[in-house]
Design a protein around this motif. Sequence first.
Motif, PDB file in Angstrom:
ATOM      1  N   TYR A 189     -11.232  15.556  -6.862  1.00  0.00           N
ATOM      2  CA  TYR A 189     -11.031  14.248  -6.226  1.00  0.00           C
ATOM      3  C   TYR A 189     -11.153  13.104  -7.219  1.00  0.00           C
ATOM      4  N   LEU A 190     -12.007  13.271  -8.217  1.00  0.00           N
ATOM      5  CA  LEU A 190     -12.242  12.194  -9.175  1.00  0.00           C
ATOM      6  C   LEU A 190     -10.949  11.790  -9.864  1.00  0.00           C
ATOM      7  N   GLN A 191     -10.148  12.791 -10.230  1.00  0.00           N
ATOM      8  CA  GLN A 191      -8.895  12.516 -10.925  1.00  0.00           C
ATOM      9  C   GLN A 191      -7.810  12.111  -9.930  1.00  0.00           C
ATOM     10  N   ARG A 192      -7.756  12.843  -8.827  1.00  0.00           N
ATOM     11  CA  ARG A 192      -6.690  12.619  -7.857  1.00  0.00           C
ATOM     12  C   ARG A 192      -6.747  11.202  -7.293  1.00  0.00           C
ATOM     13  N   PHE A 193      -7.944  10.651  -7.166  1.00  0.00           N
ATOM     14  CA  PHE A 193      -8.078   9.337  -6.545  1.00  0.00           C
ATOM     15  C   PHE A 193      -8.279   8.193  -7.534  1.00  0.00           C
ATOM     16  N   GLN A 194      -8.069   8.464  -8.805  1.00  0.00           N
ATOM     17  CA  GLN A 194      -8.180   7.393  -9.807  1.00  0.00           C
ATOM     18  C   GLN A 194      -9.491   6.600  -9.676  1.00  0.00           C
ATOM     19  N   VAL A 195     -10.557   7.361  -9.468  1.00  0.00           N
ATOM     20  CA  VAL A 195     -11.876   6.741  -9.390  1.00  0.00           C
ATOM     21  C   VAL A 195     -12.245   6.193 -10.764  1.00  0.00           C
ATOM     22  N   THR A 196     -12.817   4.978 -10.809  1.00  0.00           N
ATOM     23  CA  THR A 196     -13.222   4.405 -12.103  1.00  0.00           C
ATOM     24  C   THR A 196     -14.742   4.339 -12.240  1.00  0.00           C
ATOM     25  N   ARG A 197     -15.460   4.577 -11.147  1.00  0.00           N
ATOM     26  CA  ARG A 197     -16.919   4.512 -11.193  1.00  0.00           C
ATOM     27  C   ARG A 197     -17.529   5.503 -10.206  1.00  0.00           C
ATOM     28  N   ILE A 198     -18.641   6.090 -10.625  1.00  0.00           N
ATOM     29  CA  ILE A 198     -19.423   6.955  -9.740  1.00  0.00           C
ATOM     30  C   ILE A 198     -20.729   6.229  -9.446  1.00  0.00           C
ATOM     31  N   LYS A 199     -21.130   6.208  -8.182  1.00  0.00           N
ATOM     32  CA  LYS A 199     -22.442   5.653  -7.846  1.00  0.00           C
ATOM     33  C   LYS A 199     -23.345   6.810  -7.412  1.00  0.00           C
ATOM     34  N   LEU A 217     -29.701  16.960 -13.738  1.00  0.00           N
ATOM     35  CA  LEU A 217     -28.522  16.733 -12.897  1.00  0.00           C
ATOM     36  C   LEU A 217     -27.838  15.414 -13.257  1.00  0.00           C
ATOM     37  N   ILE A 218     -28.626  14.368 -13.432  1.00  0.00           N
ATOM     38  CA  ILE A 218     -28.039  13.062 -13.764  1.00  0.00           C
ATOM     39  C   ILE A 218     -27.443  13.097 -15.174  1.00  0.00           C
ATOM     40  N   ARG A 219     -28.094  13.803 -16.100  1.00  0.00           N
ATOM     41  CA  ARG A 219     -27.504  13.980 -17.439  1.00  0.00           C
ATOM     42  C   ARG A 219     -26.156  14.687 -17.343  1.00  0.00           C
ATOM     43  N   ALA A 220     -26.074  15.665 -16.461  1.00  0.00           N
ATOM     44  CA  ALA A 220     -24.814  16.411 -16.297  1.00  0.00           C
ATOM     45  C   ALA A 220     -23.722  15.517 -15.711  1.00  0.00           C
ATOM     46  N   VAL A 221     -24.092  14.654 -14.763  1.00  0.00           N
ATOM     47  CA  VAL A 221     -23.128  13.710 -14.190  1.00  0.00           C
ATOM     48  C   VAL A 221     -22.639  12.751 -15.275  1.00  0.00           C
ATOM     49  N   MET A 222     -23.562  12.300 -16.149  1.00  0.00           N
ATOM     50  CA  MET A 222     -23.178  11.403 -17.252  1.00  0.00           C
ATOM     51  C   MET A 222     -22.201  12.085 -18.201  1.00  0.00           C
ATOM     52  N   ALA A 223     -22.446  13.361 -18.482  1.00  0.00           N
ATOM     53  CA  ALA A 223     -21.558  14.107 -19.379  1.00  0.00           C
ATOM     54  C   ALA A 223     -20.166  14.220 -18.756  1.00  0.00           C
ATOM     55  N   LEU A 224     -20.144  14.537 -17.474  1.00  0.00           N
ATOM     56  CA  LEU A 224     -18.880  14.631 -16.739  1.00  0.00           C
ATOM     57  C   LEU A 224     -18.147  13.289 -16.761  1.00  0.00           C
ATOM     58  N   ALA A 225     -18.877  12.226 -16.470  1.00  0.00           N
ATOM     59  CA  ALA A 225     -18.279  10.890 -16.450  1.00  0.00           C
ATOM     60  C   ALA A 225     -17.752  10.527 -17.838  1.00  0.00           C
ATOM     61  N   GLY A 226     -18.488  10.877 -18.863  1.00  0.00           N
ATOM     62  CA  GLY A 226     -18.060  10.601 -20.233  1.00  0.00           C
ATOM     63  C   GLY A 226     -16.742  11.293 -20.554  1.00  0.00           C
ATOM     64  N   GLU A 227     -16.642  12.551 -20.154  1.00  0.00           N
ATOM     65  CA  GLU A 227     -15.409  13.319 -20.390  1.00  0.00           C
ATOM     66  C   GLU A 227     -14.229  12.691 -19.663  1.00  0.00           C
ATOM     67  N   LEU A 228     -14.481  12.178 -18.470  1.00  0.00           N
ATOM     68  CA  LEU A 228     -13.394  11.655 -17.639  1.00  0.00           C
ATOM     69  C   LEU A 228     -13.179  10.153 -17.813  1.00  0.00           C
ATOM     70  N   GLY A 229     -14.005   9.513 -18.641  1.00  0.00           N
ATOM     71  CA  GLY A 229     -13.851   8.084 -18.869  1.00  0.00           C
ATOM     72  C   GLY A 229     -14.279   7.223 -17.692  1.00  0.00           C
ATOM     73  N   LEU A 230     -15.290   7.676 -16.960  1.00  0.00           N
ATOM     74  CA  LEU A 230     -15.782   6.925 -15.801  1.00  0.00           C
ATOM     75  C   LEU A 230     -17.088   6.218 -16.130  1.00  0.00           C
ATOM     76  N   GLU A 231     -17.343   5.114 -15.442  1.00  0.00           N
ATOM     77  CA  GLU A 231     -18.639   4.452 -15.542  1.00  0.00           C
ATOM     78  C   GLU A 231     -19.544   4.971 -14.427  1.00  0.00           C
ATOM     79  N   VAL A 232     -20.851   4.847 -14.653  1.00  0.00           N
ATOM     80  CA  VAL A 232     -21.811   5.351 -13.674  1.00  0.00           C
ATOM     81  C   VAL A 232     -22.824   4.261 -13.308  1.00  0.00           C
ATOM     82  N   THR A 233     -23.049   4.097 -12.012  1.00  0.00           N
ATOM     83  CA  THR A 233     -24.099   3.219 -11.494  1.00  0.00           C
ATOM     84  C   THR A 233     -25.136   4.099 -10.800  1.00  0.00           C
TER      85      THR A 233
END
Length: 279
Positions: A189-199, A217-233
């Motif tokens: 869904y992250l790619q399909r929906f052109q999400v730019t940020r994860i909260k 878990l939060i470190r893993a989310v950061m790694a995922l976001a980094g790979e996909l070019g997303l920001e995290v709140t």
Amino acid sequence: RAKRRGRHQVCFYRESIAAAMSRADRLRNELPRAIARGELYVVYQPVVEAKSGELVSAEALVRWRHKEFGELSPGEFLPVAEEARLMPAITRRVMEQAIASLAAWRESGLSLTISLNISAQDCQLYGDLVDDLSRAVAEHGVKPEDVEIELTEQSLMEHAAEDLVRSLCQRGFRIALDDFGTGYASLAYLQRFQVTRIKIDRSYVARLYTNEYYERLIRAVMALAGELGLEVTAEGVETAEQEALLRAIGVNRLQGFRYGRPVTASALQEVAAGHTDPL
Ligand code: C2E
Ligand code: MG
Ligand code: MG
Ligand code: MG
């Protein structure tokens, strides 16, 4: 005399019905008129940049000023609104107020962005959402890039969500995935929906110091976001310890009572200007 007593009895009858009705029943009865009369209003919660601590954004959150029950939170009346299919009517008003607030802040020299919550029911029923939002942005002279739309994993599972999100993106609005980790959406869904940020949902932040697993878990989310070019709140930040850890992990933005509770548009402006202490 009989007429007067009759009227009195009618009045007494009405009051006893009101007294016998549960609070939920009353909210259900009164919500349509409350929306029409403007009893719903919007408060704004600060979002800060993790590195600098600077106020960069605000999330619009709806409230109901009820004449008897006082300020009602969305957790209490949004389920009632969903049931009555009134979410689009609420969203339209929240959008209008929030875009007007954004314009007012910008006019006073405060360069914030804003985020708005869209429900699964808006995806289903609010066909004119993108048009209404685009019109509000144009009328107030603000940029779509400064408006972020928060959708939950549940909303993205709606059939109409894909078209809705695509046209929001085409018009330049940003997309955030809210309450991340609480739903059933797949990573695709992250790619399909052109999400730019994860909260990241506040339930994860709350457990940070109770169990080391949540830090990983939060470190893993950061790694995922980094790979996909997303920001995290991270949401629900309340303590200095949580802040320090989230900053060390590299979370981009922080939101929570530590930086301020949701307040009116003008109160937020005063907080930003440093006239008053954060609430
Ligand atoms: P959300 O979008 O995840 O918004 C964050 C919620 O967490 C807000 O609750 C906020 O007051 C609360 N919160 C923020 N920081 C902290 C903290 O440090 N600790 C704790 N314990 N809570 C914190 P609120 O305003 O009661 O809203 C609850 C939910 O209702 C929102 O969750 C959102 O899903 C929904 N909602 C609120 N306004 C709207 C709206 O205009 N439209 C739609 N569709 N949903 C809305
Ligand atoms: Mg939200
Ligand atoms: Mg959330
Ligand atoms: Mg939520």
